[in-house]
Design a protein around this motif. Structure first.
Motif, PDB file in Angstrom:
ATOM      1  N   ILE A 263      54.417  49.485  52.720  1.00 26.29           N
ATOM      2  CA  ILE A 263      53.950  48.427  51.822  1.00 26.29           C
ATOM      3  C   ILE A 263      54.423  48.696  50.404  1.00 26.29           C
ATOM      4  O   ILE A 263      54.941  47.796  49.717  1.00 26.29           O
ATOM      5  N   ALA A 264      54.283  49.936  49.933  1.00 29.24           N
ATOM      6  CA  ALA A 264      54.702  50.278  48.570  1.00 29.24           C
ATOM      7  C   ALA A 264      56.210  50.148  48.404  1.00 29.24           C
ATOM      8  O   ALA A 264      56.697  49.657  47.374  1.00 29.24           O
ATOM      9  N   THR A 265      56.976  50.585  49.411  1.00 28.78           N
ATOM     10  CA  THR A 265      58.433  50.478  49.345  1.00 28.78           C
ATOM     11  C   THR A 265      58.857  49.020  49.212  1.00 28.78           C
ATOM     12  O   THR A 265      59.704  48.669  48.379  1.00 28.78           O
ATOM     13  N   THR A 266      58.260  48.160  50.038  1.00 31.26           N
ATOM     14  CA  THR A 266      58.593  46.736  50.013  1.00 31.26           C
ATOM     15  C   THR A 266      58.217  46.102  48.683  1.00 31.26           C
ATOM     16  O   THR A 266      59.015  45.372  48.074  1.00 31.26           O
ATOM     17  N   ASN A 267      57.016  46.380  48.211  1.00 32.41           N
ATOM     18  CA  ASN A 267      56.555  45.760  46.974  1.00 32.41           C
ATOM     19  C   ASN A 267      57.252  46.308  45.744  1.00 32.41           C
ATOM     20  O   ASN A 267      57.380  45.603  44.738  1.00 32.41           O
ATOM     21  N   ALA A 268      57.725  47.561  45.794  1.00 34.57           N
ATOM     22  CA  ALA A 268      58.494  48.099  44.671  1.00 34.57           C
ATOM     23  C   ALA A 268      59.843  47.392  44.553  1.00 34.57           C
ATOM     24  O   ALA A 268      60.331  47.132  43.450  1.00 34.57           O
ATOM     25  N   PHE A 269      60.461  47.066  45.691  1.00 32.75           N
ATOM     26  CA  PHE A 269      61.693  46.268  45.639  1.00 32.75           C
ATOM     27  C   PHE A 269      61.400  44.870  45.094  1.00 32.75           C
ATOM     28  O   PHE A 269      62.162  44.336  44.297  1.00 32.75           O
ATOM     29  N   TYR A 270      60.295  44.282  45.525  1.00 34.66           N
ATOM     30  CA  TYR A 270      59.915  42.970  44.994  1.00 34.66           C
ATOM     31  C   TYR A 270      59.718  43.048  43.484  1.00 34.66           C
ATOM     32  O   TYR A 270      60.111  42.132  42.743  1.00 34.66           O
TER      33      TYR A 270
ATOM     34  N   VAL B  38      61.273  44.816  41.341  1.00 40.23           N
ATOM     35  CA  VAL B  38      62.545  44.847  40.610  1.00 40.23           C
ATOM     36  C   VAL B  38      63.447  43.686  41.011  1.00 40.23           C
ATOM     37  O   VAL B  38      64.652  43.704  40.758  1.00 40.23           O
ATOM     38  N   GLY B  39      62.872  42.678  41.682  1.00 40.71           N
ATOM     39  CA  GLY B  39      63.611  41.451  41.960  1.00 40.71           C
ATOM     40  C   GLY B  39      64.465  41.472  43.208  1.00 40.71           C
ATOM     41  O   GLY B  39      65.367  40.647  43.342  1.00 40.71           O
ATOM     42  N   VAL B  40      64.198  42.390  44.129  1.00 45.93           N
ATOM     43  CA  VAL B  40      64.998  42.479  45.349  1.00 45.93           C
ATOM     44  C   VAL B  40      64.101  42.175  46.548  1.00 45.93           C
ATOM     45  O   VAL B  40      63.267  42.986  46.940  1.00 45.93           O
ATOM     46  N   GLY B  41      64.264  40.994  47.120  1.00 50.00           N
ATOM     47  CA  GLY B  41      63.519  40.631  48.317  1.00 50.00           C
ATOM     48  C   GLY B  41      62.101  40.183  48.053  1.00 50.00           C
ATOM     49  O   GLY B  41      61.625  40.146  46.905  1.00 50.00           O
ATOM     50  N   ALA B  42      61.417  39.833  49.135  1.00 44.11           N
ATOM     51  CA  ALA B  42      60.059  39.290  49.071  1.00 44.11           C
ATOM     52  C   ALA B  42      59.033  40.406  49.060  1.00 44.11           C
ATOM     53  O   ALA B  42      59.313  41.557  49.412  1.00 44.11           O
ATOM     54  N   ALA B  43      57.815  40.044  48.670  1.00 40.15           N
ATOM     55  CA  ALA B  43      56.699  40.988  48.718  1.00 40.15           C
ATOM     56  C   ALA B  43      56.276  41.223  50.158  1.00 40.15           C
ATOM     57  O   ALA B  43      56.621  40.463  51.070  1.00 40.15           O
ATOM     58  N   TYR B  44      55.520  42.277  50.366  1.00 40.92           N
ATOM     59  CA  TYR B  44      55.047  42.616  51.702  1.00 40.92           C
ATOM     60  C   TYR B  44      54.096  41.537  52.221  1.00 40.92           C
ATOM     61  O   TYR B  44      53.222  41.053  51.499  1.00 40.92           O
TER      62      TYR B  44
ATOM     63  N   ARG C 112      67.329  47.605  50.231  1.00 40.24           N
ATOM     64  CA  ARG C 112      65.948  47.218  50.548  1.00 40.24           C
ATOM     65  C   ARG C 112      65.701  47.290  52.061  1.00 40.24           C
ATOM     66  O   ARG C 112      64.699  47.868  52.511  1.00 40.24           O
ATOM     67  N   THR C 113      66.612  46.705  52.842  1.00 45.96           N
ATOM     68  CA  THR C 113      66.463  46.728  54.295  1.00 45.96           C
ATOM     69  C   THR C 113      66.335  48.151  54.816  1.00 45.96           C
ATOM     70  O   THR C 113      65.429  48.478  55.592  1.00 45.96           O
ATOM     71  N   TYR C 114      67.249  48.997  54.362  1.00 45.65           N
ATOM     72  CA  TYR C 114      67.268  50.366  54.869  1.00 45.65           C
ATOM     73  C   TYR C 114      66.143  51.219  54.275  1.00 45.65           C
ATOM     74  O   TYR C 114      65.657  52.154  54.922  1.00 45.65           O
ATOM     75  N   GLY C 115      65.751  50.925  53.040  1.00 46.04           N
ATOM     76  CA  GLY C 115      64.642  51.668  52.448  1.00 46.04           C
ATOM     77  C   GLY C 115      63.348  51.422  53.209  1.00 46.04           C
ATOM     78  O   GLY C 115      62.571  52.354  53.474  1.00 46.04           O
ATOM     79  N   ILE C 116      63.106  50.168  53.574  1.00 45.04           N
ATOM     80  CA  ILE C 116      61.908  49.835  54.353  1.00 45.04           C
ATOM     81  C   ILE C 116      61.982  50.493  55.729  1.00 45.04           C
ATOM     82  O   ILE C 116      60.980  51.018  56.242  1.00 45.04           O
ATOM     83  N   GLN C 117      63.171  50.494  56.333  1.00 46.28           N
ATOM     84  CA  GLN C 117      63.317  51.141  57.638  1.00 46.28           C
ATOM     85  C   GLN C 117      63.101  52.648  57.538  1.00 46.28           C
ATOM     86  O   GLN C 117      62.486  53.263  58.419  1.00 46.28           O
TER      87      GLN C 117
END
Length: 908
Positions: free
Chosen positions: A564-571, A573-579, A545-550
């Motif tokens: 925004i989409a990258t961050t929210n897509a991880f959210y 699937v249960g990985v990390g917070a929403a944007y 998640r960290t590296y995908g957002i970067q």
């Protein structure tokens, strides 16, 4: 540059400069963002605009930012430049000379300026480094652990063709993962062996504790499409060099497709020499001996269904050949990558492996495909998505090298599925790109091996830790699929589907989400950067998640729709917070009215009109000749340590607390004074009699000023020593009858005055001419570099250099004296007679590195701009200490027995 000098540059390419900061506290002021993993290790650092790190500062960066100690050593592994202009340099960590397995750190830079750091770094202390077991003892233990009856090194023919030898073992430090906390807690000194067994088939790295003999980890090299048997690697049968032909082929799963073949004797074979080092497809004839494999052949190069859609499923070989070629094409066209290793490595397909073999795999070198067992199992495993999936494992081995266990192994499998979907979309978009293995599936109750759009349909989780998630509190073995790598891959698979297509829903954690898709091409670019630039061997979903957002930030900008989409897509699937959208993205206004005033020999004062911001301006970055030299909290900055008699360009940018940077200001110029202090000269009254225009070589300056003195030293021109130039002056006169006298002075020896012989370079008695002109000669002995030119006009008389004129005007300009002698102007390499010289860095702060080819005995002397020798001695150890020199321009002369070499350098 001479050939021998090019060789010297190559041999010395590892040398580096070190910036002045020496601790983490000093380096913290450059950090924009720092992200740590669950154990507190720094996994990503991004730098702000004020950072002054360069790629050559890697040792200092690791010390400042990671706290690297003296026992830590970093060895560069790779250096690649991507399409966006970023340079990525990956370093391997060693502790007391022993490699720390999976511990790599990467520097990401643009235009030689460091932008970010990422990777796995561990601070190791109090580790026993003297093994109890010998390598031979550890190897015997490893063999007992594998328990095979035959090994590849026992067959000299097979091993030789595959470039494999009996492993000698490597002593490494292996991170030990805490199953309860899922973080690195300790390190084990271990022997690492690459063991290739042939009965039963397996290949992987075995790690044996160097003290206890315990087996610590088995990192499977063989990657396969599902949880089935393993395989082995093979050799090439067809040599490149024959003519390549395009042929039609009736594939088993994708209809009629064009493939590339080659004529071998009187028959055509599946050998494509148009892609990298080639794509080759062979027939193992249901055996397991790769050296017994033969070519598939066709007499007329028309590979029809009538010939190959037979009971032996030979048409599946056409799929494997076409699929490998299309995977190569996708990587090249979509990502600019030359094959899975970016060096055009040959792709070798071995078809008809064993009898009714229900698997396909990448084994570290080649592709192997089974025919499948039919109903209840699989059809022949050569479909397009299977081929792309397995070559995806090769890509991973060449980049992120994800360890094949737990979360890193799940990411490994998911990335291969993602590339399978992308290749299908690229080559056969009519296929069901979100299903993996639908063409080969023959098991009751299954549509495919895996579904990326609905992972639960095939028993995978679509949420991290949710339904179907395999617990990570386990010891990874082949029996538990290395803690569920094929199962838990569903989470990243579904993330990619959501990122591409968009989705609204609620996940297994009860979190509602809504994601706007960005399309498969943008999503794939983010994944490619995630895998090839950022992921490291022990990566987790959190670090992905960290590296995908970067990666999305690098490609599309901070706070972009893609981020925004990258961050929210991880959210989702249960990985990390929403944007979080309440981030200040408004940059300050650009500074204006930048001027330089009060310029001396070594300093000048910059002032400008303050910028505005939606919140507040935090400060300003100050740039000298395009390079950041400092920051200021106010709209002024004192520039020091400048070189005398030198022209400088300054600009400023404003920044706010969020790190937003304004556009650049106007450019201010300043020319420092030469050594000495120039006398004052001006007109008390220039209201009626003044200079309207001065033309001298490249100088063409119009002025309507009525000031008695004008400092135009920011305007300059180059002049050659020993050459003559015309000066033309246009006056403004009080009346047609008014007569003006003229004089031009040049400080030819750069000593800060115009009193030396010949420095009044032109004069003219009072005249009422509307335009006057004359010739100025620059003598051959003029000191090279910037110096001052003074133009004076006086009512009713010839002016002197330091006169206060009753009526008239004085203007100062800058001229840069240069030489036609190539020794004096060569900034890279000089060569005279019997030896060559290279010096670096240039500009230099402390030590000037000197390479002298031919190893002759030499001495040196350093001369300043006015010809004074300021330092001399022998060239010992390849460097000269120049830390005691003042800032400025110097000439280094290296003296041999019969000749000498001169080199200009700048002391900063």
């Amino acid at each position: 540059m001479s050939k021998k000098l090019l060789q010297a540059v190559t041999l010395t390419g590892f040398l580096f400069s070190v910036i002045s900061s020496s601790n983490a506290q000093e380096g913290d002021k450059y950090v924009k963002q720092q992200i740590r993993d669950g154990k507190g290790n720094v996994s990503l650092i991004t730098f702000n605009e004020r950072a002054i790190y360069k790629t050559s500062d890697f040792k200092q960066v690791f010390k400042d930012q990671l706290g690297a100690k003296e026992d830590a050593h970093f060895q560069k592994m790779t250096s690649e430049t991507d399409k966006e202009g970023f340079v990525h340099e990956k370093y391997q960590l060693f502790h007391k000379g022993v490699k720390v397995e999976f511990a790599t750190y990467s520097l990401h830079s643009k235009q030689e300026k460091l932008v970010s750091l990422s990777g796995e770094f561990y601070s190791l202390e109090n580790i026993e480094m003297n093994p109890v077991l010998t390598g031979s003892q550890a190897f015997d233990i490893a063999l007992r652990q594998i328990g095979a009856t035959a090994y590849l090194w026992e067959n000299d023919l097979e091993a030789g063709k595959m470039g494999y030898a009996k492993p000698e073992g490597e002593l490494v430090l292996l991170p030990s993962v805490d199953d309860e906390n899922e973080g690195v807690t300790s390190f084990k000194l271990a022997y690492k062996f690459d063991i290739y067994a042939t009965n039963p088939v397996s290949r992987g790295d075995v790690y044996i504790d160097a003290f206890t003999g315990n087996t610590l980890f088995y990192n499977a090299t063989i990657k396969h499409i599902g949880e089935f048997t393993h395989g082995a690697k093979g050799n090439a049968l067809f040599k490149k060099g024959t003519m390549v032909d395009s042929a039609n082929s009736a594939t088993r799963y994708s209809g009629d497709q064009n493939i590339e073949t080659s004529l071998n004797g009187s028959n055509y074979v599946l050998a494509d020499n148009t892609r990298g080092l080639g794509v080759f497809t062979y027939n193992m004839q249901k055996g397991t001996n790769y050296s017994a494999a033969v070519n598939f052949t066709d007499a007329d190069n028309n590979w029809t269904a009538a010939e190959f859609n037979n009971a032996n499923k030979d048409n599946g070989a056409l799929d494997a050949h076409w699929g490998a070629g299309k995977t190569y094409d996708y990587l090249l066209n979509a990502h600019g990558r030359n094959g899975y290793n970016n060096d055009g490595a040959a792709i070798k397909n071995y078809v008809h492996y064993s009898n009714a073999y229900n698997n396909a795999y990448w084994n570290g070198s080649v592709m192997t495909y089974g025919d499948g067992s039919g109903v209840g199992g699989f059809n022949m495993l050569t479909s397009l998505d299977v081929a792309a999936h397995e070559i995806g494992h090769a890509l991973c081995s060449s980049t992120a090298n994800l360890a094949y266990q737990k979360e890193s192994g799940a990411l490994n499998e998911a990335l291969s599925d993602i590339w399978a979907a992308c290749v299908e979309y690229f080559a056969a978009p009519s296929k069901q790109i979100w299903l993996i293995g639908e063409d080969i599936e023959m098991r009751t109750g299954h549509v495919s091996l895996r579904s990326m759009s609905n992972p639960k349909a095939e028993g995978q989780p679509d949420t991290y830790g949710g339904t179907n998630w395999k617990s990570q509190k386990c010891v990874p073995t082949s029996n538990n699929d290395y803690c569920g790598v094929h199962t838990n891959s569903g989470v990243l698979n579904h993330w990619f589907y959501i990122l591409t297509e968009g989705k609204t829903g609620t996940n297994d954690l009860g979190n509602a989400y809504s994601v706007t898709g960005i399309g498969i091409n943008k999503a794939a670019n983010i994944v490619y950067r995630l895998e090839t630039v950022y992921l490291t061997s022990n990566a987790t979903y959190a670090s992905a998640r960290t590296y995908g957002i970067q990666a999305a930030t690098d490609l599309f900008g901070a706070n972009s729709p893609e981020v925004i989409a990258t961050t929210n897509a991880f959210y989702a699937v249960g990985v990390g917070a929403a944007y979080v959208s309440n981030i200040d993205t408004t940059a300050p206004s650009a500074p204006i009215n930048l001027i330089a005033a009060g310029t001396t020999q070594t300093s000048t004062n910059l002032t400008w009109s303050a910028s505005t911001d939606n919140i507040s301006v935090t400060g300003y970055n100050v740039y000298q000749d395009g390079l950041l030299i400092g920051t200021s909290p106010t709209a002024s900055f004192a520039v020091t340590s400048l070189a005398p008699a030198t022209n400088y360009l300054f600009t400023v940018k404003a920044y706010d607390a969020a790190g937003n940077l304004s556009s650049v200001s106007n450019t201010a110029t300043a020319t420092t004074l030469a050594i000495g202090t120039y006398c004052n000269s001006k007109g008390n009254d220039a209201s009626k009699d003044n200079i309207a225009k001065v033309v001298f070589n490249a100088i063409s300056n119009n002025s309507t000023s009525t000031n008695g003195y004008e400092n135009f030293t920011g305007i300059s021109t180059d002049v050659l020593s020993g050459s003559s130039y015309t000066v033309t002056i246009t006056p403004n006169r009080s009346s047609k009858a008014a007569k003006e006298g003229y004089a031009v002075f040049i400080d030819l020896n750069a000593d800060g005055d115009f009193v030396d012989s010949g420095e009044t370079v032109w004069s003219l008695a009072a005249t009422n001419a509307s335009v006057v002109s004359g010739t100025i000669r620059i003598p051959g002995n003029a000191v090279l570099g910037n110096t001052r030119m003074r133009v004076s006009m006086k009512l009713n008389g010839i002016p002197t250099a330091c006169e206060t004129l009753a009526s008239g005007q004085v203007e100062d300009y800058t001229v840069n004296v240069i030489s036609t002698n190539p020794v004096a102007t060569n900034y890279e390499v000089s060569a005279v007679d019997d030896f060559d010289v290279i010096i670096y860095p240039n500009p230099v702060e402390n030590y000037l590195q000197v390479i002298i080819l031919n190893n002759i005995e030499t001495s040196y002397s350093i001369v300043n701009q006015i010809g004074q020798e300021v330092k001399s001695g022998k060239v010992n150890g390849g460097n000269i200490d120049v830390s005691d020199l003042t800032v400025g321009i110097y000439f280094l002369r290296i003296n041999g027995l019969n000749s000498s070499v001169s080199k200009k350098f700048i002391k900063k």
